[in-house]
Design an enzyme around this catalytic site. Structure first.
Site, PDB file in Angstrom:
ATOM      1  N   SER A   1      -0.484   5.171  -2.358  1.00 35.49           N
ATOM      2  CA  SER A   1      -0.785   4.613  -3.787  1.00 35.49           C
ATOM      3  C   SER A   1       0.999   4.346  -4.401  1.00 35.49           C
ATOM      4  O   SER A   1       2.424   5.105  -4.122  1.00 35.49           O
ATOM      5  CB  SER A   1      -0.712   5.197  -5.298  1.00 35.49           C
ATOM      6  OG  SER A   1      -0.749   5.098  -5.864  1.00 35.49           O
TER       7      SER A   1
ATOM      8  N   LYS B   1      -3.879  -5.117  -5.484  1.00 35.00           N
ATOM      9  CA  LYS B   1      -4.557  -6.343  -4.741  1.00 35.00           C
ATOM     10  C   LYS B   1      -4.395  -8.073  -5.158  1.00 35.00           C
ATOM     11  O   LYS B   1      -4.425  -8.882  -3.951  1.00 35.00           O
ATOM     12  CB  LYS B   1      -5.619  -6.445  -3.002  1.00 35.00           C
ATOM     13  CG  LYS B   1      -4.757  -5.196  -2.866  1.00 35.00           C
ATOM     14  CD  LYS B   1      -4.111  -4.619  -2.499  1.00 35.00           C
ATOM     15  CE  LYS B   1      -3.728  -2.787  -2.306  1.00 35.00           C
ATOM     16  NZ  LYS B   1      -3.696  -1.594  -3.540  1.00 35.00           N
TER      17      LYS B   1
END
Length: 553
Positions: A468, A121
């Protein structure tokens, strides 16, 4: 200079005095002031060396006549945050990172920024801030980790996650798992496959905001430090020419990034982050654009977790620029798009060569005719759902299965690891979306457990959460609207039949409309899981995964 706001004129003598308290000379203050945004910390393997990357960047800025001034941002390791409450904070941290860079660069008006992220992120958060601020900026990441080795077998972090399922299934021993644990991650860098961190680092290069090599030069090489020095020098060119992100990045740049995304088979998280970045840049990226570009973009690279190759292999073969050079042969790349090199994409590609066509396949011999990601629609996902189709076994591309419904990731993971999931099941994990989670947890533990238990060709998983970049198999995420917003996934009952048709982009709950209407009338929203702190505020402000999970307003 923008920095004159805090350093020029008699009335700014107090400000200069504070700079001089830190040892800055007047000569240094007279130069352009460059913010070095460093996400170094001691909790992420991809960030443990970023202090040294920052030193190299600062050397480059000094060499080119600027004054570098370093400040930091937070950063979460998704692998360490996985499968406990910490993962709820991962996606949510993206907005904090963007906000913190904005706050620092507005409170202290730098003339330009060098952004140093490396994982998940942090990369999109910094890039979002660059567009929001719209001052000269360049991205230079810390680079990917090398693959580990167990004997002659190359391995990575995902091999360890899948090893947990294999241990539970009895196909490996505890000693085998310990060998994986000790050897899968051999040193610093973002995890070695085409997971979210490396996906976003590669796309920052394709977008034109990072120098060639940013996505693939290994973390431990001298070339990575040379790249960092060059980025430090290059920011000075961008400042002198006042070349801002809005001057370089157009809708064609975003289409280039999505094309590279499809050719590489990147993480499904790119479908959250690229639209969020575009939102800050003033563009709207509808999810259907991903299908449109996927339909015309061949899948050229088979990288972990869906294939055998690692980022170091991609780099040796020609890197992101080599992939773009192949795509340019069929007109899939906008060559006129501009980049931080000072040249167009086409100019950058003139001297590029692909040296290993077993890693970067020619466009006339792709792994798949379509790109790595698909957006699915249907009565179960009216606003869309995302799947990494390049990592799905052929047997699972079209499948109808029985719903096994779980209200949280932890419950689903326990059921899979304990052998409660059988061939033909479709694991449904709901109330894990941006609002419902809150924070849209990654589902690597359950998906890796499915693979580790040998069910990858027999069991699918669908969720309003996300996956993921290390996930493989028939894993369909970002189902929108999410359960917490009353989306159809909230209406699924145990044993319902669910039809998955990835080639035709369909995801259907095989329940008649009358029954669904009755369930809809009876549905009641669940009380929020988190009532205080940042996550409670995040849940109130965040929008759908279909719009990039950006904040309202």
């Amino acid at each position: 200079m923008r920095s004159d706001l805090m350093k020029k004129g008699p009335e700014k003598a107090p400000h200069r005095s504070l700079f001089k308290a830190m040892g800055y000379t007047q000569e240094e203050l007279d130069r352009p002031l460059i913010g070095i945004v460093n996400s170094y910390n001691e909790i992420i393997p991809g960030h443990i060396h970023l202090d040294k990357i920052a030193q190299a960047v600062k050397a480059g800025v000094h060499m080119a006549g600027g004054t570098p001034i370093e400040f930091s941002t937070i950063g979460i390791c998704d692998g360490i945050a996985m499968n406990h409450d910490g993962m709820r904070y991962s996606l949510a941290s993206r907005e904090l990172i963007a906000d913190s860079v904005e706050v620092m660069a507005m409170a202290h008006p730098f003339d330009g920024l060098v952004l140093i992220p490396n994982c998940d992120k942090i990369i999109p958060g910094m890039i979002m801030a660059a567009f929001r601020l719209n001052i000269p900026a360049i991205v230079v990441s810390g680079g990917p980790m090398l693959a580990g080795r167990v004997g002659q077998r190359p391995v990575d972090l995902i091999a360890v996650f899948e090893g947990v399922g294999a241990l539970k299934g009895g196909s490996i021993t505890e000693q085998d798992l310990e060998d994986l644990e000790d050897n899968a991650c051999p040193g610093c860098g973002s995890c070695a496959g085409m997971f979210t961190a490396n996906s976003m680092n590669c796309l920052s290069e394709a977008l034109g905001l990072a120098l060639p090599g940013n996505g693939t030069i290994p973390a431990v090489t001298a070339a990575r430090y040379r790249l960092a020095k060059t980025a430090g020098m290059k920011i000075m060119d961008l400042v002198r020419e006042n070349k801002r992100p809005s001057d370089l990045v157009t809708m064609e740049s975003f289409e280039n990034a999505i094309a590279v995304d499809m050719a590489l088979g990147c993480s499904t998280n790119t479908v959250l982050h690229v639209p969020a970045i575009a939102h800050e840049a003033g563009f709207r990226l509808d999810l259907e654009l991903f299908n449109t570009i996927s339909a015309r973009t061949p899948h050229l690279c088979s990288l972990r977790p869906g294939g055998p190759h690692f980022l170091e292999d991609l780099h040796a073969a020609g890197g992101v620029q080599g992939v773009m050079k192949e795509l340019a042969k069929i007109g899939a790349i906008h060559l006129e798009a501009q980049t931080v090199t000072g040249c167009s994409v086409g100019k950058n590609l003139e001297s590029v060569k692909t040296v290993d066509h077993s890693v970067i396949r020619p466009v006339d011999n792709p792994y798949h005719a379509q790109g790595g990601i698909a957006i699915l629609y249907g009565n179960l996902a009216p606003q869309g759902a995302v799947v990494k189709q390049s990592a799905v076994a052929p047997e699972m591309l079209q499948r109808t299965g029985r719903a096994r419904v779980f209200e949280s990731e932890n419950d689903a993971a326990a059921a899979i690891l304990n052998g409660a999931i059988q061939p033909g099941d479709v694991v449904v994990i709901r109330y894990e979306g941006p609002k419902g989670g809150p924070g849209m947890q990654e589902m690597l533990t359950p998906t890796a457990a499915i693979i580790g238990r040998g069910l990858g060709k027999e069991v699918a998983l669908i969720t309003d959460g996300r996956f993921s970049g290390g996930t493989q198999g028939a894993a369909i995420g970002h189902i929108s609207p999410e359960a917490a917003a009353g989306g159809p996934i909230a209406l699924v009952h145990e044993g319902d039949l669910i039809a998955i048709d990835i080639p035709n982009k369909k995801l259907e709950l095989l329940v008649d409309e009358r029954t669904l209407q009755a369930r809809r009338s009876a549905w009641q929203p669940k009380p929020p899981r988190v009532r205080h702190g940042y996550l409670a505020r995040y849940a109130k402000m965040v929008t759908s995964g279909a719009t990039g999970a950006v904040f309202e307003g």
